[in-house]
Design an enzyme around this catalytic site. Structure first.
Site, PDB file in Angstrom:
ATOM      1  N   GLN A   1       0.827  -1.206   0.000  1.00 45.66           N
ATOM      2  CA  GLN A   1       0.000   0.000   0.000  1.00 45.66           C
ATOM      3  C   GLN A   1       0.862   1.257   0.000  1.00 45.66           C
ATOM      4  O   GLN A   1       0.558   2.236  -0.683  1.00 45.66           O
ATOM      5  CB  GLN A   1      -0.917   0.001   1.230  1.00 45.66           C
ATOM      6  CG  GLN A   1      -1.672   1.298   1.473  1.00 45.66           C
ATOM      7  CD  GLN A   1      -2.657   1.640   0.365  1.00 45.66           C
ATOM      8  OE1 GLN A   1      -3.136   0.753  -0.346  1.00 45.66           O
ATOM      9  NE2 GLN A   1      -2.955   2.919   0.198  1.00 45.66           N
ATOM     10  N   GLU A   2       1.948   1.218   0.744  1.00 43.98           N
ATOM     11  CA  GLU A   2       2.795   2.399   0.887  1.00 43.98           C
ATOM     12  C   GLU A   2       3.646   2.668  -0.355  1.00 43.98           C
ATOM     13  O   GLU A   2       3.788   3.810  -0.785  1.00 43.98           O
ATOM     14  CB  GLU A   2       3.714   2.235   2.107  1.00 43.98           C
ATOM     15  CG  GLU A   2       2.990   2.230   3.448  1.00 43.98           C
ATOM     16  CD  GLU A   2       2.465   3.602   3.842  1.00 43.98           C
ATOM     17  OE1 GLU A   2       2.764   4.592   3.145  1.00 43.98           O
ATOM     18  OE2 GLU A   2       1.744   3.687   4.854  1.00 43.98           O
ATOM     19  N   SER A   3       4.233   1.616  -0.934  1.00 45.49           N
ATOM     20  CA  SER A   3       5.240   1.849  -1.978  1.00 45.49           C
ATOM     21  C   SER A   3       5.173   0.901  -3.168  1.00 45.49           C
ATOM     22  O   SER A   3       5.993   1.010  -4.078  1.00 45.49           O
ATOM     23  CB  SER A   3       6.637   1.718  -1.362  1.00 45.49           C
ATOM     24  OG  SER A   3       6.880   0.359  -0.985  1.00 45.49           O
TER      25      SER A   3
ATOM     26  N   TYR B   1      -7.489   3.505   3.070  1.00 51.59           N
ATOM     27  CA  TYR B   1      -6.147   2.959   3.310  1.00 51.59           C
ATOM     28  C   TYR B   1      -6.248   1.614   4.031  1.00 51.59           C
ATOM     29  O   TYR B   1      -5.623   0.624   3.628  1.00 51.59           O
ATOM     30  CB  TYR B   1      -5.363   3.965   4.150  1.00 51.59           C
ATOM     31  CG  TYR B   1      -3.992   3.534   4.625  1.00 51.59           C
ATOM     32  CD1 TYR B   1      -2.856   3.800   3.866  1.00 51.59           C
ATOM     33  CD2 TYR B   1      -3.828   2.907   5.861  1.00 51.59           C
ATOM     34  CE1 TYR B   1      -1.588   3.436   4.321  1.00 51.59           C
ATOM     35  CE2 TYR B   1      -2.571   2.542   6.318  1.00 51.59           C
ATOM     36  CZ  TYR B   1      -1.452   2.807   5.544  1.00 51.59           C
ATOM     37  OH  TYR B   1      -0.206   2.441   5.998  1.00 51.59           O
TER      38      TYR B   1
END
Length: 248
Positions: free
Chosen positions: A96-98, A222
């Site tokens: 999700q982040e990167s 998120y």
């Protein structure tokens, strides 16, 4: 991008790719073939159901589980040795982040596999945020820190979702949302209740700051996206474990 029948072929290709690898090195190919016939369609259908609203996203995710995840899988496993969660959750956060890109950087300056701020990296003892192993370890420990700050009486899954929101938003917003939930007669130990009042807290705190508000209200989505990645990785990991049992 793959759509419709092509996407289904891609999904089954991803599931069969691990089978093919084991078949090359295993003397138990008959058992492996039996396993593949009985189970791969089930795994495929489970994943397709989870992603039915985002087939393109599934195509990208499966490509990256093949092309990027193997390089970092051991780091995810090592980072979770002393955690209260499985390594696939840490991998899901990182996706999700990167999208598992160790060189990722945002407009706000967060960077690396786990998109750590300079402040968080320093707090977690991380010297180089673009070092994949350091970033994964720092992000995993920061997530565990949020998990530890929540009361023990919260059910485990609800606790995980709250800790995820805290990872993204800052823990203070989760604390305020739990307080508001209780004040309004909701259950502060259930994410389904807390998420409702979390939105109210974000409106109250950030409505006058357009950029901050937009960033923070995305927190509910998120958590949902990480839930999706976590479920999918759990299915794929379960498939691998069953395959290994089939050839041993």
């Amino acid at each position: 991008m793959l759509l419709g029948g092509e996407l289904k072929k891609s999904l089954k290709h991803s599931l069969f790719s691990f089978i093919a690898l084991l078949a090359v090195v295993s003397l138990e190919a008959p058992a492996l073939a039996s396993f593949s016939q009985q189970n791969v369609n089930i795994f495929s259908e489970e994943i397709e159901f989870l992603w039915e609203d985002d087939p393109i996203g599934l195509s990208i995710f499966l490509e990256r589980t093949e092309e990027r995840l193997p390089r970092f899988e051991n780091s995810f496993k090592q980072s979770s040795v002393n955690l209260d969660v499985h390594w696939t959750l840490i991998a899901a956060i990182s996706y999700q982040e990167s999208h598992w890109n160790p060189k990722a950087i945002s407009d706000t300056g967060v960077r690396g596999m786990m998109m750590l701020t300079q402040k968080t990296a320093k707090e977690m003892g991380i010297k180089k945020r673009t070092n994949a192993e350091q970033s994964i370890l720092g992000g995993a420990n920061y997530f565990q820190k949020n998990l530890n700050r929540l009361p023990k009486e919260i059910p485990k899954l609800d606790k995980i979702w709250m800790a995820l929101a805290g990872y993204n938003l800052g823990f203070v917003n989760i604390s305020l949302a739990r307080e508001l939930t209780l004040k309004n007669g909701g259950n502060p130990n259930l994410w389904s209740d807390v998420s409702i009042y979390l939105t109210k807290i974000l409106i109250e705190r950030y409505a006058n700051e357009t950029n901050e508000f937009e960033k923070h209200v995305q927190a509910i989505e998120y958590v949902k996206r990480i839930q999706l990645y976590y479920q999918t990785l759990s299915i794929l990991n379960r498939e691998k474990e069953m395959l290994l049992l089939a050839v041993n």
